[in-house]
Design an enzyme around this catalytic site. Structure first.
Site, PDB file in Angstrom:
ATOM      1  N   ALA A  12       4.443   6.151  -3.354  1.00 20.20           N
ATOM      2  CA  ALA A  12       3.774   7.221  -2.806  1.00 20.20           C
ATOM      3  C   ALA A  12       4.612   8.452  -2.510  1.00 20.20           C
ATOM      4  O   ALA A  12       3.994   9.713  -2.318  1.00 20.20           O
ATOM      5  CB  ALA A  12       3.143   6.574  -1.274  1.00 20.20           C
ATOM      6  N   PRO A  23       8.020   3.107  -1.312  1.00 20.34           N
ATOM      7  CA  PRO A  23       7.385   2.241  -0.447  1.00 20.34           C
ATOM      8  C   PRO A  23       6.269   1.348  -1.216  1.00 20.34           C
ATOM      9  O   PRO A  23       5.700   1.656  -1.988  1.00 20.34           O
ATOM     10  CB  PRO A  23       6.693   3.114   0.400  1.00 20.34           C
ATOM     11  CG  PRO A  23       6.560   4.619  -0.077  1.00 20.34           C
ATOM     12  CD  PRO A  23       8.052   4.614  -1.005  1.00 20.34           C
ATOM     13  N   ASN A  24       6.257   0.259  -0.720  1.00 22.55           N
ATOM     14  CA  ASN A  24       5.187  -1.013  -0.990  1.00 22.55           C
ATOM     15  C   ASN A  24       5.494  -1.691  -2.360  1.00 22.55           C
ATOM     16  O   ASN A  24       4.850  -2.678  -2.587  1.00 22.55           O
ATOM     17  CB  ASN A  24       3.908  -0.270  -0.988  1.00 22.55           C
ATOM     18  CG  ASN A  24       3.340   0.309   0.489  1.00 22.55           C
ATOM     19  OD1 ASN A  24       3.448  -0.518   1.239  1.00 22.55           O
ATOM     20  ND2 ASN A  24       2.894   1.380   0.387  1.00 22.55           N
ATOM     21  N   GLU A  50      11.429   9.221 -14.282  1.00 20.71           N
ATOM     22  CA  GLU A  50      10.400   8.938 -13.398  1.00 20.71           C
ATOM     23  C   GLU A  50       9.561   7.892 -13.995  1.00 20.71           C
ATOM     24  O   GLU A  50       9.489   7.794 -15.162  1.00 20.71           O
ATOM     25  CB  GLU A  50       9.588  10.067 -13.039  1.00 20.71           C
ATOM     26  CG  GLU A  50       8.402   9.876 -12.127  1.00 20.71           C
ATOM     27  CD  GLU A  50       7.526  11.154 -11.827  1.00 20.71           C
ATOM     28  OE1 GLU A  50       6.778  10.881 -10.796  1.00 20.71           O
ATOM     29  OE2 GLU A  50       7.751  11.858 -12.616  1.00 20.71           O
ATOM     30  N   TYR A  73      -1.341  -3.206 -10.118  1.00 18.57           N
ATOM     31  CA  TYR A  73       0.159  -3.232 -10.038  1.00 18.57           C
ATOM     32  C   TYR A  73       0.613  -4.524 -10.705  1.00 18.57           C
ATOM     33  O   TYR A  73       1.825  -4.659 -10.814  1.00 18.57           O
ATOM     34  CB  TYR A  73       0.689  -3.068  -8.839  1.00 18.57           C
ATOM     35  CG  TYR A  73       0.549  -1.611  -8.247  1.00 18.57           C
ATOM     36  CD1 TYR A  73       1.026  -0.601  -8.762  1.00 18.57           C
ATOM     37  CD2 TYR A  73      -0.630  -1.462  -7.265  1.00 18.57           C
ATOM     38  CE1 TYR A  73       0.719   0.605  -8.169  1.00 18.57           C
ATOM     39  CE2 TYR A  73      -0.825  -0.312  -6.607  1.00 18.57           C
ATOM     40  CZ  TYR A  73       0.036   0.771  -7.331  1.00 18.57           C
ATOM     41  OH  TYR A  73      -0.312   2.076  -6.791  1.00 18.57           O
ATOM     42  N   ARG A  92      -5.553   8.372 -12.330  1.00 18.16           N
ATOM     43  CA  ARG A  92      -6.031   7.850 -10.868  1.00 18.16           C
ATOM     44  C   ARG A  92      -6.634   9.209 -10.177  1.00 18.16           C
ATOM     45  O   ARG A  92      -6.857   9.897 -10.522  1.00 18.16           O
ATOM     46  CB  ARG A  92      -4.870   7.335 -10.366  1.00 18.16           C
ATOM     47  CG  ARG A  92      -4.764   5.658 -11.110  1.00 18.16           C
ATOM     48  CD  ARG A  92      -3.656   5.138 -10.569  1.00 18.16           C
ATOM     49  NE  ARG A  92      -4.039   4.499  -8.986  1.00 18.16           N
ATOM     50  CZ  ARG A  92      -3.014   3.980  -8.263  1.00 18.16           C
ATOM     51  NH1 ARG A  92      -1.781   3.792  -8.530  1.00 18.16           N
ATOM     52  NH2 ARG A  92      -3.418   3.485  -6.984  1.00 18.16           N
ATOM     53  N   ASN A 120      11.070   5.251  -9.161  1.00 17.65           N
ATOM     54  CA  ASN A 120       9.699   5.200  -8.964  1.00 17.65           C
ATOM     55  C   ASN A 120       9.651   5.577  -7.399  1.00 17.65           C
ATOM     56  O   ASN A 120       9.609   4.441  -6.493  1.00 17.65           O
ATOM     57  CB  ASN A 120       9.193   3.789  -9.156  1.00 17.65           C
ATOM     58  CG  ASN A 120       7.642   3.600  -8.925  1.00 17.65           C
ATOM     59  OD1 ASN A 120       7.004   4.404  -8.308  1.00 17.65           O
ATOM     60  ND2 ASN A 120       7.132   2.545  -9.392  1.00 17.65           N
ATOM     61  N   HIS A 171       6.377   5.002 -13.210  1.00 20.24           N
ATOM     62  CA  HIS A 171       5.314   4.631 -12.445  1.00 20.24           C
ATOM     63  C   HIS A 171       4.728   3.363 -13.242  1.00 20.24           C
ATOM     64  O   HIS A 171       4.342   3.225 -14.387  1.00 20.24           O
ATOM     65  CB  HIS A 171       4.020   5.539 -12.257  1.00 20.24           C
ATOM     66  CG  HIS A 171       4.630   6.828 -11.481  1.00 20.24           C
ATOM     67  ND1 HIS A 171       5.011   6.689 -10.043  1.00 20.24           N
ATOM     68  CD2 HIS A 171       5.259   8.038 -11.883  1.00 20.24           C
ATOM     69  CE1 HIS A 171       5.356   7.788  -9.731  1.00 20.24           C
ATOM     70  NE2 HIS A 171       5.745   8.551 -10.699  1.00 20.24           N
ATOM     71  N   ARG A 226       0.308  -6.836  -3.650  1.00 20.82           N
ATOM     72  CA  ARG A 226      -0.389  -5.501  -3.520  1.00 20.82           C
ATOM     73  C   ARG A 226      -1.310  -5.213  -4.624  1.00 20.82           C
ATOM     74  O   ARG A 226      -0.668  -5.287  -5.739  1.00 20.82           O
ATOM     75  CB  ARG A 226       0.490  -4.428  -3.259  1.00 20.82           C
ATOM     76  CG  ARG A 226      -0.055  -3.002  -3.335  1.00 20.82           C
ATOM     77  CD  ARG A 226       1.162  -1.706  -3.102  1.00 20.82           C
ATOM     78  NE  ARG A 226       0.646  -0.679  -2.989  1.00 20.82           N
ATOM     79  CZ  ARG A 226       1.045   0.414  -3.675  1.00 20.82           C
ATOM     80  NH1 ARG A 226       2.260   0.323  -4.217  1.00 20.82           N
ATOM     81  NH2 ARG A 226       0.425   1.498  -3.579  1.00 20.82           N
TER      82      ARG A 226
END
Length: 147
Positions: free
Chosen positions: A77, A9-10, A98, A22, A107, A74, A100, A17
């Site tokens: 969320a 998502p996003n 994975e 990002y 974070r 990725n 990111h 964003r």
């Protein structure tokens, strides 16, 4: 070799964003990076998939079985919430990395748990969009060493 790159998502909102986290490159730039890295690593096919819907991501992982040799994912969320994505990755048992864009380990506390990561053999974080190229190289190395 065929690689599937899954984005959660996003990520379709890249460039808009939170550019401080990002970056300013858009999703099309991410796809171009993946295509270039996959080609350089000898992949015959790379498919980039993005969805804001957990079930669509699960469906795409399941469809990868017998079609793709590995996955770069990725989950965004869903990294921190989705046992369904973890179970799908475990079910297809394809080598997965994975990825990111941000350094999630630096974070918020809730970002410290990665369900999807439990089914991945490696993780790339905090390298921006270029991290996708790194993840694809890691996957290619794994696949070539298994051959």
């Amino acid at each position: 070799m065929n690689v599937l790159v899954i984005n959660g998502p996003n990520l379709n909102m890249l460039g808009i964003r939170e550019p401080g986290i990002y970056g300013t490159q858009n999703y099309e730039a991410l796809v171009a990076i993946c295509e270039g890295a996959a080609s350089a690593c000898g992949f015959t096919r790379v498919e980039c998939f993005q969805s804001n819907h957990e079930g669509e991501i699960v469906d795409k992982i399941q469809q990868a079985y017998g079609t793709f040799d590995g996955i770069v994912i990725n989950p965004a969320a869903y990294t921190h919430t989705s046992v369904a994505i973890l179970d799908a990755l475990k079910a297809v048992a394809l080598p997965a990395v994975e990825i990111h864009i941000s350094a999630v380990e630096d974070r918020e506390d809730f970002r410290q748990i990665s369900y999807a990561g439990m089914a991945c053999f490696d993780r790339v974080t905090g390298e921006g969009l270029e991290g996708y190229a790194h993840a694809i190289r890691i996957l290619a190395h794994r696949l070539s060493s298994e051959a």
